[in-house]
Design an enzyme around this catalytic site. Structure first.
Site, PDB file in Angstrom:
ATOM      1  N   ARG A  23      11.148  -7.723   5.036  1.00 17.38           N
ATOM      2  CA  ARG A  23      11.197  -6.328   5.478  1.00 17.38           C
ATOM      3  C   ARG A  23      11.725  -6.245   6.913  1.00 17.38           C
ATOM      4  O   ARG A  23      12.479  -5.341   7.256  1.00 17.38           O
ATOM      5  CB  ARG A  23       9.792  -5.704   5.384  1.00 17.38           C
ATOM      6  CG  ARG A  23       9.762  -4.228   5.732  1.00 17.38           C
ATOM      7  CD  ARG A  23       8.420  -3.608   5.433  1.00 17.38           C
ATOM      8  NE  ARG A  23       7.451  -3.899   6.474  1.00 17.38           N
ATOM      9  CZ  ARG A  23       6.182  -3.504   6.441  1.00 17.38           C
ATOM     10  NH1 ARG A  23       5.721  -2.841   5.394  1.00 17.38           N
ATOM     11  NH2 ARG A  23       5.358  -3.793   7.428  1.00 17.38           N
ATOM     12  N   ARG A  65      11.481  -3.333  12.655  1.00 18.05           N
ATOM     13  CA  ARG A  65      10.125  -3.312  13.199  1.00 18.05           C
ATOM     14  C   ARG A  65       9.866  -4.650  13.878  1.00 18.05           C
ATOM     15  O   ARG A  65       9.922  -5.696  13.233  1.00 18.05           O
ATOM     16  CB  ARG A  65       9.098  -3.102  12.080  1.00 18.05           C
ATOM     17  CG  ARG A  65       9.010  -1.674  11.596  1.00 18.05           C
ATOM     18  CD  ARG A  65       7.990  -1.493  10.511  1.00 18.05           C
ATOM     19  NE  ARG A  65       6.674  -1.976  10.900  1.00 18.05           N
ATOM     20  CZ  ARG A  65       5.568  -1.735  10.204  1.00 18.05           C
ATOM     21  NH1 ARG A  65       5.624  -1.022   9.096  1.00 18.05           N
ATOM     22  NH2 ARG A  65       4.407  -2.212  10.602  1.00 18.05           N
ATOM     23  N   ARG A 123      -1.286 -10.455  12.495  1.00 12.69           N
ATOM     24  CA  ARG A 123      -1.631  -9.165  11.895  1.00 12.69           C
ATOM     25  C   ARG A 123      -2.490  -9.355  10.653  1.00 12.69           C
ATOM     26  O   ARG A 123      -3.428  -8.579  10.411  1.00 12.69           O
ATOM     27  CB  ARG A 123      -0.361  -8.386  11.526  1.00 12.69           C
ATOM     28  CG  ARG A 123       0.357  -7.842  12.740  1.00 12.69           C
ATOM     29  CD  ARG A 123       1.724  -7.279  12.404  1.00 12.69           C
ATOM     30  NE  ARG A 123       1.661  -6.207  11.444  1.00 12.69           N
ATOM     31  CZ  ARG A 123       2.655  -5.907  10.595  1.00 12.69           C
ATOM     32  NH1 ARG A 123       3.770  -6.617  10.601  1.00 12.69           N
ATOM     33  NH2 ARG A 123       2.533  -4.910   9.762  1.00 12.69           N
ATOM     34  N   LYS A 180       0.828  -1.224   0.000  1.00 12.38           N
ATOM     35  CA  LYS A 180       0.000   0.000   0.000  1.00 12.38           C
ATOM     36  C   LYS A 180       0.858   1.269   0.000  1.00 12.38           C
ATOM     37  O   LYS A 180       0.570   2.199  -0.743  1.00 12.38           O
ATOM     38  CB  LYS A 180      -0.922   0.046   1.226  1.00 12.38           C
ATOM     39  CG  LYS A 180      -2.047  -0.942   1.215  1.00 12.38           C
ATOM     40  CD  LYS A 180      -2.983  -0.729   2.388  1.00 12.38           C
ATOM     41  CE  LYS A 180      -2.317  -0.766   3.743  1.00 12.38           C
ATOM     42  NZ  LYS A 180      -1.751  -2.053   4.140  1.00 12.38           N
ATOM     43  N   ARG A 224     -11.253   1.856   9.068  1.00 11.90           N
ATOM     44  CA  ARG A 224     -10.894   0.489   9.454  1.00 11.90           C
ATOM     45  C   ARG A 224     -12.096  -0.303   9.943  1.00 11.90           C
ATOM     46  O   ARG A 224     -11.985  -1.503  10.146  1.00 11.90           O
ATOM     47  CB  ARG A 224      -9.823   0.507  10.546  1.00 11.90           C
ATOM     48  CG  ARG A 224      -8.480   0.977  10.060  1.00 11.90           C
ATOM     49  CD  ARG A 224      -7.469   0.932  11.188  1.00 11.90           C
ATOM     50  NE  ARG A 224      -6.245   1.619  10.828  1.00 11.90           N
ATOM     51  CZ  ARG A 224      -5.151   1.003  10.419  1.00 11.90           C
ATOM     52  NH1 ARG A 224      -5.122  -0.302  10.305  1.00 11.90           N
ATOM     53  NH2 ARG A 224      -4.075   1.694  10.126  1.00 11.90           N
TER      54      ARG A 224
END
Length: 195
Positions: A128, A134, A146, A14, A89
């Protein structure tokens, strides 16, 4: 005015695709996270209200977020359109956004949903995680949780926009350019431009 919501689970691309859409079509990026930081940083009445909730460890209520979106729309009356990031959301947020946009004499034009196989999402996020530092990208269990959370929360929002014929699935695996070409075709169709 073209108002897009770009949907997709974590790792669907995104962020990358939003940046390309903004560059090509001149849309304004409307990120609720950025709005919150801006309003709090400038100590606006909405920012101060949001800060009170955040200081208590609470989520900022939808009304406050909608107020911030309203301010951003009002501040950019000549915008060609907006790409919404991180909002809505939930179905309640989608309904609140629809009402706000109707008051501003505009609407969500389309929701483009990047569809990526789960194995590919997991692979992308773990890759990633090797460079992003992260913690939510470092563990396969967390990544899977997630993705499940995304599907549970956003499926009703997709259904909401599908009722109005505004929900389109776009193949989200392939090269960045291939995916962008598919998204561009959908946006060009909306704008009535030749493909």
């Amino acid at each position: 005015m073209v108002n897009l919501i770009l949907f997709g689970p974590p790792g669907s691309g995104k962020g990358t695709q939003s940046a390309k859409i903004i560059d090509k079509y001149g849309l304004l990026h409307l990120s609720t996270g950025d709005l919150l930081r801006h309003e709090i940083g400038n100590k606006t009445p909405l920012g101060l209200e949001a800060q009170k909730f955040m200081d208590q460890g609470l989520l900022v209520p939808d009304e406050v977020v909608i107020g911030m979106i309203s301010s951003k729309l009002d501040a950019n009356p000549d915008a060609r359109g907006f790409i919404f990031d991180g909002f809505p959301r939930t179905t309640a947020q989608a309904e609140a956004l629809d009402k706000l946009l109707a008051l501003k004499k505009t609407a969500i034009s389309v929701v483009l949903s990047l569809e990526v196989p789960e194995e590919e999402l997991i692979k992308r996020l773990l890759n990633r995680g090797l460079t992003s530092n992260r913690p939510d990208d470092a563990s396969e269990d967390v990544v899977k949780a997630r993705i499940v959370e995304y599907h549970n929360k956003t499926a009703p929002v997709a259904d909401h926009y599908a009722k109005f014929g505004k929900f389109k699935k776009v193949k989200g695996d392939g090269t960045v350019e291939e995916i962008f070409d598919l998204l561009s075709k959908e946006i060009d169709e909306l704008l009535g431009e030749k493909v």
